[in-house]
Enzyme design. Structure first.
Site, PDB file in Angstrom:
ATOM      1  N   LYS A  13       1.622  30.712 -67.214  1.00 43.79           N
ATOM      2  CA  LYS A  13       0.611  29.676 -67.523  1.00 43.79           C
ATOM      3  C   LYS A  13       0.848  28.421 -66.683  1.00 43.79           C
ATOM      4  CE  LYS A  13       1.811  29.361 -71.859  1.00 43.79           C
ATOM      5  NZ  LYS A  13       2.902  30.360 -71.882  1.00 43.79           N
ATOM      6  N   ARG A  88      -1.167  26.192 -79.670  1.00 39.18           N
ATOM      7  CA  ARG A  88      -0.307  27.354 -79.905  1.00 39.18           C
ATOM      8  C   ARG A  88      -0.455  27.863 -81.327  1.00 39.18           C
ATOM      9  NH1 ARG A  88       3.863  26.074 -75.695  1.00 39.18           N
ATOM     10  NH2 ARG A  88       5.201  27.879 -75.382  1.00 39.18           N
ATOM     11  N   ARG A 127      13.803  32.915 -64.327  1.00 40.54           N
ATOM     12  CA  ARG A 127      13.176  31.590 -64.199  1.00 40.54           C
ATOM     13  C   ARG A 127      14.245  30.516 -64.031  1.00 40.54           C
ATOM     14  NH1 ARG A 127       8.534  29.252 -68.114  1.00 40.54           N
ATOM     15  NH2 ARG A 127      10.023  29.574 -69.816  1.00 40.54           N
ATOM     16  N   ARG A 160      16.734  27.315 -68.387  1.00 43.35           N
ATOM     17  CA  ARG A 160      16.420  26.549 -69.604  1.00 43.35           C
ATOM     18  C   ARG A 160      17.190  27.117 -70.799  1.00 43.35           C
ATOM     19  NH1 ARG A 160       9.920  26.164 -69.780  1.00 43.35           N
ATOM     20  NH2 ARG A 160      10.371  26.665 -71.937  1.00 43.35           N
ATOM     21  N   ARG A 171      11.001  33.749 -79.227  1.00 45.12           N
ATOM     22  CA  ARG A 171       9.765  33.055 -78.814  1.00 45.12           C
ATOM     23  C   ARG A 171       8.597  34.036 -78.710  1.00 45.12           C
ATOM     24  NH1 ARG A 171      11.472  30.313 -73.543  1.00 45.12           N
ATOM     25  NH2 ARG A 171       9.435  29.326 -73.587  1.00 45.12           N
TER      26      ARG A 171
END
Ligand code: ADP
Ligand code: AMP
Length: 214
Positions: A13, A88, A127, A160, A171
């Site tokens: 996104k 969300r 990531r 992260r 998540r």
């Protein structure tokens, strides 16, 4: 133009929202980035949000909605925006619809970046994020020019906290339970468009441009 990006954590996104913002000249607003910047500045909101984020949970609607509306009331949002990571929950979507409606306006498109869970788990371990400017990289697909260093600001890149595999699974569970129902919500409003997020990121962007127009 007012656009919402939908999709699981790690679907791409943010990557696509930045490209949309650049092409269409509208601000990219990421609630995750806003929270991380509050954490970096050690604000009360940041301290509160951090506990939820590190656990892979959603920050309560009330805090999130207040922060988002504060940001979209800025002058730079008057011609639209691309929202990344908001809404969300159905409650957030309803408040957004109400607020935008008060100005006789509406959201133009909700773009769903579709990526299956197994693909997400593989992608997230690669990531890397810049803790200073928020830029996102991927060790295989979007590597920085110099390994481990942010191209834009020279800061050391990090994994992260919430990208650890156990937290990613949590998540994803939260996404399926609380965020996925938004697909139906926007489908009913006839503004949902789905793109295949497993493709190369330029191809995904090509699909999005076909939807939004040149
Ligand atoms: P989100 O904002 O949905 O959480 P990101 O935009 O941060 O997701 O993307 C998650 C990771 O996947 C990042 O490391 C990013 O560089 C990488 N990525 C994004 N889009 C693609 C793609 N189409 N193919 C491969 N990797 C991608
Ligand atoms: P993101 O950068 O979009 O992956 O968001 C990182 C984390 O910030 C999420 O896992 C949530 O804890 C929190 N967050 C971001 N946006 C929202 C939102 N709209 N509602 C609740 N929590 C959010």
């Amino acid at each position: 133009m007012k656009i919402i990006m939908l999709g699981a954590p790690g679907a791409g996104k943010g990557t696509q929202a930045i490209k949309i913002a650049d092409k269409y000249g509208i601000p990219h607003i990421s609630t995750g980035d806003l929270f991380r910047s509050n954490i970096g500045n050690n604000t009360e909101l940041g301290r509160e949000a951090k506990q939820y984020m590190d656990a892979g949970k959603l920050v309560p609607d009330e805090l999130t909605v207040r922060m988002l509306f504060d940001r979209v009331s800025n002058e730079d949002c008057k011609n639209g925006y691309v929202l990344d990571g908001f809404p969300r929950t159905i409650a957030q979507a309803e408040v957004l619809e109400e607020e935008v409606g008060k100005r006789d306006d509406r959201i133009d498109f909700a773009i769903n970046v579709d990526v299956p869970d197994d693909h997400i788990i593989r992608r997230m371990s690669g990531r890397r994020a810049c803790p200073k400017c928020g830029a996102t990289y991927h060790i295989e697909h979007v590597p920085p020019k110099k390994e481990g260093i942010c191209d834009s600001c020279g800061e050391q890149l990090i994994l992260r906290n919430d990208d650890a595999p156990e937290t990613v699974q949590k998540r994803l569970d939260v996404y399926h339970e609380q965020t996925q129902p938004l697909i139906d919500f926007y489908d009913k409003r006839k503004i949902l468009r789905t793109v295949d997020g497993t493709k190369d990121l330029q191809d995904v962007f090509g699909e999005i441009v076909k939807i939004l127009g040149d």
